[in-house]
Design a protein around this motif. Structure first.
Motif, PDB file in Angstrom:
ATOM      1  N   LEU A 182      -8.165  -3.365  -4.544  1.00 39.98           N
ATOM      2  CA  LEU A 182      -9.210  -2.984  -5.486  1.00 39.98           C
ATOM      3  C   LEU A 182      -9.769  -4.185  -6.241  1.00 39.98           C
ATOM      4  CD1 LEU A 182     -10.745  -0.712  -7.082  1.00 39.98           C
ATOM      5  CD2 LEU A 182      -8.772  -0.639  -8.616  1.00 39.98           C
ATOM      6  N   LYS A 183      -8.942  -5.206  -6.454  1.00 39.80           N
ATOM      7  CA  LYS A 183      -9.302  -6.306  -7.335  1.00 39.80           C
ATOM      8  C   LYS A 183      -9.671  -7.599  -6.610  1.00 39.80           C
ATOM      9  CE  LYS A 183      -8.908  -6.801 -11.231  1.00 39.80           C
ATOM     10  NZ  LYS A 183      -9.979  -6.866 -12.251  1.00 39.80           N
ATOM     11  N   THR A 184      -9.627  -7.622  -5.289  1.00 46.55           N
ATOM     12  CA  THR A 184      -9.882  -8.862  -4.565  1.00 46.55           C
ATOM     13  C   THR A 184     -11.045  -8.689  -3.586  1.00 46.55           C
ATOM     14  OG1 THR A 184      -8.227  -8.305  -2.877  1.00 46.55           O
ATOM     15  CG2 THR A 184      -7.489  -9.620  -4.755  1.00 46.55           C
ATOM     16  N   VAL A 185     -11.503  -9.820  -3.063  1.00 42.84           N
ATOM     17  CA  VAL A 185     -12.536  -9.826  -2.032  1.00 42.84           C
ATOM     18  C   VAL A 185     -12.077 -10.724  -0.897  1.00 42.84           C
ATOM     19  CG1 VAL A 185     -14.444  -9.405  -3.631  1.00 42.84           C
ATOM     20  CG2 VAL A 185     -13.734 -11.758  -3.170  1.00 42.84           C
ATOM     21  N   GLY A 186     -12.697 -10.542   0.257  1.00 39.28           N
ATOM     22  CA  GLY A 186     -12.410 -11.420   1.381  1.00 39.28           C
ATOM     23  C   GLY A 186     -11.237 -10.961   2.222  1.00 39.28           C
ATOM     24  N   GLU A 187     -10.618 -11.919   2.903  1.00 36.79           N
ATOM     25  CA  GLU A 187      -9.550 -11.611   3.852  1.00 36.79           C
ATOM     26  C   GLU A 187      -8.335 -10.996   3.172  1.00 36.79           C
ATOM     27  OE1 GLU A 187      -6.643 -13.910   7.065  1.00 36.79           O
ATOM     28  OE2 GLU A 187      -8.284 -14.987   6.089  1.00 36.79           O
ATOM     29  N   ILE A 188      -8.004 -11.468   1.990  1.00 36.23           N
ATOM     30  CA  ILE A 188      -6.824 -10.941   1.307  1.00 36.23           C
ATOM     31  C   ILE A 188      -7.002  -9.468   0.962  1.00 36.23           C
ATOM     32  CG2 ILE A 188      -7.551 -11.590  -1.033  1.00 36.23           C
ATOM     33  CD1 ILE A 188      -4.617 -12.338  -1.559  1.00 36.23           C
ATOM     34  N   ARG A 189      -8.225  -9.060   0.700  1.00 35.67           N
ATOM     35  CA  ARG A 189      -8.495  -7.643   0.427  1.00 35.67           C
ATOM     36  C   ARG A 189      -8.187  -6.793   1.656  1.00 35.67           C
ATOM     37  NH1 ARG A 189     -14.640  -5.341  -0.506  1.00 35.67           N
ATOM     38  NH2 ARG A 189     -14.131  -3.111  -0.620  1.00 35.67           N
ATOM     39  N   GLU A 190      -8.615  -7.266   2.841  1.00 34.50           N
ATOM     40  CA  GLU A 190      -8.361  -6.515   4.067  1.00 34.50           C
ATOM     41  C   GLU A 190      -6.872  -6.444   4.371  1.00 34.50           C
ATOM     42  OE1 GLU A 190     -10.742  -4.840   5.515  1.00 34.50           O
ATOM     43  OE2 GLU A 190     -12.106  -5.635   3.981  1.00 34.50           O
ATOM     44  N   ARG A 191      -6.174  -7.550   4.171  1.00 34.04           N
ATOM     45  CA  ARG A 191      -4.724  -7.540   4.422  1.00 34.04           C
ATOM     46  C   ARG A 191      -3.983  -6.682   3.411  1.00 34.04           C
ATOM     47  NH1 ARG A 191      -2.936 -12.366   3.509  1.00 34.04           N
ATOM     48  NH2 ARG A 191      -4.796 -13.648   3.633  1.00 34.04           N
ATOM     49  N   ALA A 192      -4.500  -6.625   2.187  1.00 28.97           N
ATOM     50  CA  ALA A 192      -3.886  -5.751   1.178  1.00 28.97           C
ATOM     51  C   ALA A 192      -4.007  -4.291   1.588  1.00 28.97           C
ATOM     52  CB  ALA A 192      -4.542  -5.985  -0.179  1.00 28.97           C
ATOM     53  N   ARG A 193      -5.164  -3.911   2.140  1.00 24.46           N
ATOM     54  CA  ARG A 193      -5.344  -2.537   2.614  1.00 24.46           C
ATOM     55  C   ARG A 193      -4.398  -2.226   3.766  1.00 24.46           C
ATOM     56  NH1 ARG A 193     -11.331  -1.670   4.168  1.00 24.46           N
ATOM     57  NH2 ARG A 193     -10.366   0.236   5.016  1.00 24.46           N
ATOM     58  N   ALA A 194      -4.244  -3.173   4.683  1.00 21.16           N
ATOM     59  CA  ALA A 194      -3.322  -2.953   5.804  1.00 21.16           C
ATOM     60  C   ALA A 194      -1.886  -2.863   5.316  1.00 21.16           C
ATOM     61  CB  ALA A 194      -3.471  -4.091   6.819  1.00 21.16           C
ATOM     62  N   ALA A 195      -1.525  -3.719   4.354  1.00 20.16           N
ATOM     63  CA  ALA A 195      -0.170  -3.672   3.798  1.00 20.16           C
ATOM     64  C   ALA A 195       0.061  -2.366   3.051  1.00 20.16           C
ATOM     65  CB  ALA A 195       0.039  -4.863   2.862  1.00 20.16           C
ATOM     66  N   ALA A 196      -0.971  -1.866   2.360  1.00 23.07           N
ATOM     67  CA  ALA A 196      -0.836  -0.605   1.625  1.00 23.07           C
ATOM     68  C   ALA A 196      -0.508   0.546   2.568  1.00 23.07           C
ATOM     69  CB  ALA A 196      -2.115  -0.312   0.843  1.00 23.07           C
ATOM     70  N   LEU A 197      -1.099   0.538   3.757  1.00 22.06           N
ATOM     71  CA  LEU A 197      -0.805   1.595   4.720  1.00 22.06           C
ATOM     72  C   LEU A 197       0.665   1.560   5.123  1.00 22.06           C
ATOM     73  CD1 LEU A 197      -1.566   3.848   6.680  1.00 22.06           C
ATOM     74  CD2 LEU A 197      -2.269   2.071   8.316  1.00 22.06           C
ATOM     75  N   ARG A 198       1.160   0.382   5.484  1.00 22.11           N
ATOM     76  CA  ARG A 198       2.567   0.268   5.898  1.00 22.11           C
ATOM     77  C   ARG A 198       3.508   0.621   4.756  1.00 22.11           C
ATOM     78  NH1 ARG A 198       0.235  -4.439   8.090  1.00 22.11           N
ATOM     79  NH2 ARG A 198       1.122  -5.712   6.413  1.00 22.11           N
TER      80      ARG A 198
END
Length: 337
Positions: A182-198
């Motif tokens: 929610l608080k980031t942009v760019g690649e780290i945002r996408e990886r955060a979403r993937a990590a949230a799923l796991r």
């Protein structure tokens, strides 16, 4: 409803608020090792909570202070019986605060890396130990007729409590991953979403087992409703995360925390610390409470100052609502290590 019942509810609300806010706070600390790939990304994660982490801890101070004033016997038994784990949590919170402040004082790589290690471990350990502590409170501990805890430290490390610790650790880390997206942009945002799923899937397995165990042990109709809300909110958080709706995902992950903690307090009431030795020796909202005059005075003070604290903290989150990314980190701090 008696004033001691009101204060039990208020203390529950304070702990719920603390775990909602400090939950993603701890989760971000854990994710500095699990999600960030370089110094710049670690700095981004730390900056997402930089303006708010110390304000989040106010909820803990208020909850502990309210417990001391409203239920002194509960406070005394809890803090004496759980002395070691609570001391570890306290030391972690102190070191964690120092780490946030000192990490950027020098540009030396080793200096910064050591403080980053400290942030990780002092986020992970409290996230786990709070679950252990509250699981023991709900399950019951060895309390004698004089309201003293007579068990040992290792009695607190029972299977139910350890599962509770794993649940809070997984749930807070999931909550933190959603907050990071929610608080980031760019690649780290996408990886955060993937990590949230796991992390959400791991949390679902652990939490379902813990909530069912709690419900079967001493649940009731009210706590069952909270279980249903927690399960539904977690499923909604995962769905919103997959759709890229980070705001809704965070709302539902927060609701999961709220419902799970509420379930513990609903299972506990009217006890505040059940005794496993004799049910008649349990601490309750009646026999552990302060005098009616004390509770009345506390209610007046809380009615005046609580709205002010909520307004100030809400304003802080509004001011620092913008997303950040590695492009916002000075070049000297964005090299890979």
């Amino acid at each position: 409803m008696q004033l001691h019942d009101v204060w039990f509810i208020l203390i529950a609300v304070l702990w719920i608020g603390y775990f909602f806010l400090e939950g993603f706070d701890f989760g971000i600390g854990v994710l500095t090792k699990l999600l960030a790939r370089n110094t710049a990304e670690r700095r981004v994660l730390i900056n997402t909570i930089g303006p708010v982490w110390d304000g989040n801890e106010v909820w803990l101070l208020t909850a502990a202070g309210a417990t001391f004033a409203a239920f002194p016997d509960w406070y005394a038994t809890l803090f004496s019986g759980f002395y070691i784990p609570l001391l570890v949590i306290l030391v972690c919170l102190i070191v964690r605060g120092v780490a946030f402040e000192y990490r950027a004082k020098r540009t030396d790589e080793r200096w910064q890396r050591n403080w980053e290690h400290a942030i990780f471990w002092t986020s992970l350990l409290p996230a786990f130990l709070w679950g252990v502590a509250f699981a023991n409170i709900v399950h019951g501990v060895a309390i004698d007729r004089d309201k003293n805890y007579v068990g040992g430290f290792f009695d607190l490390l029972n299977p139910y409590a350890l599962l509770g610790g794993l649940v809070t650790l997984a749930l807070f880390t999931f909550h933190g991953a959603v907050f990071a997206s929610l608080k980031t942009v760019g690649e780290i945002r996408e990886r955060a979403r993937a990590a949230a799923l796991r992390l959400g899937l791991v949390t679902a397995v652990l939490a379902l087992g813990f909530l069912v165990w709690t419900q079967l042990h001493q649940g009731n109709g009210r706590s069952l409703a909270a279980v249903v809300v927690a399960v539904a909110a977690l499923a909604a958080a995962l769905a919103a995360n997959q759709m890229g709706r980070e705001g809704w995902a965070f709302t539902f992950s927060g609701l999961t925390v709220v419902a799970a903690v509420a379930m513990l307090f609903l299972s506990l009431f009217p006890d505040v610390m059940p005794s496993t030795l004799d049910g008649s020796w349990s601490l309750t909202v009646q026999n552990a409470a302060s005098s009616p005059y004390t509770l009345k005075l506390m209610t007046i003070v809380a009615a005046v100052f609580t709205p002010l604290v909520l307004l100030y903290q809400g304003w802080t989150y509004w001011v620092f609502r913008k997303r950040i990314g590695v492009q916002h980190i000075p070049a000297a701090q964005s090299t890979d290590h």
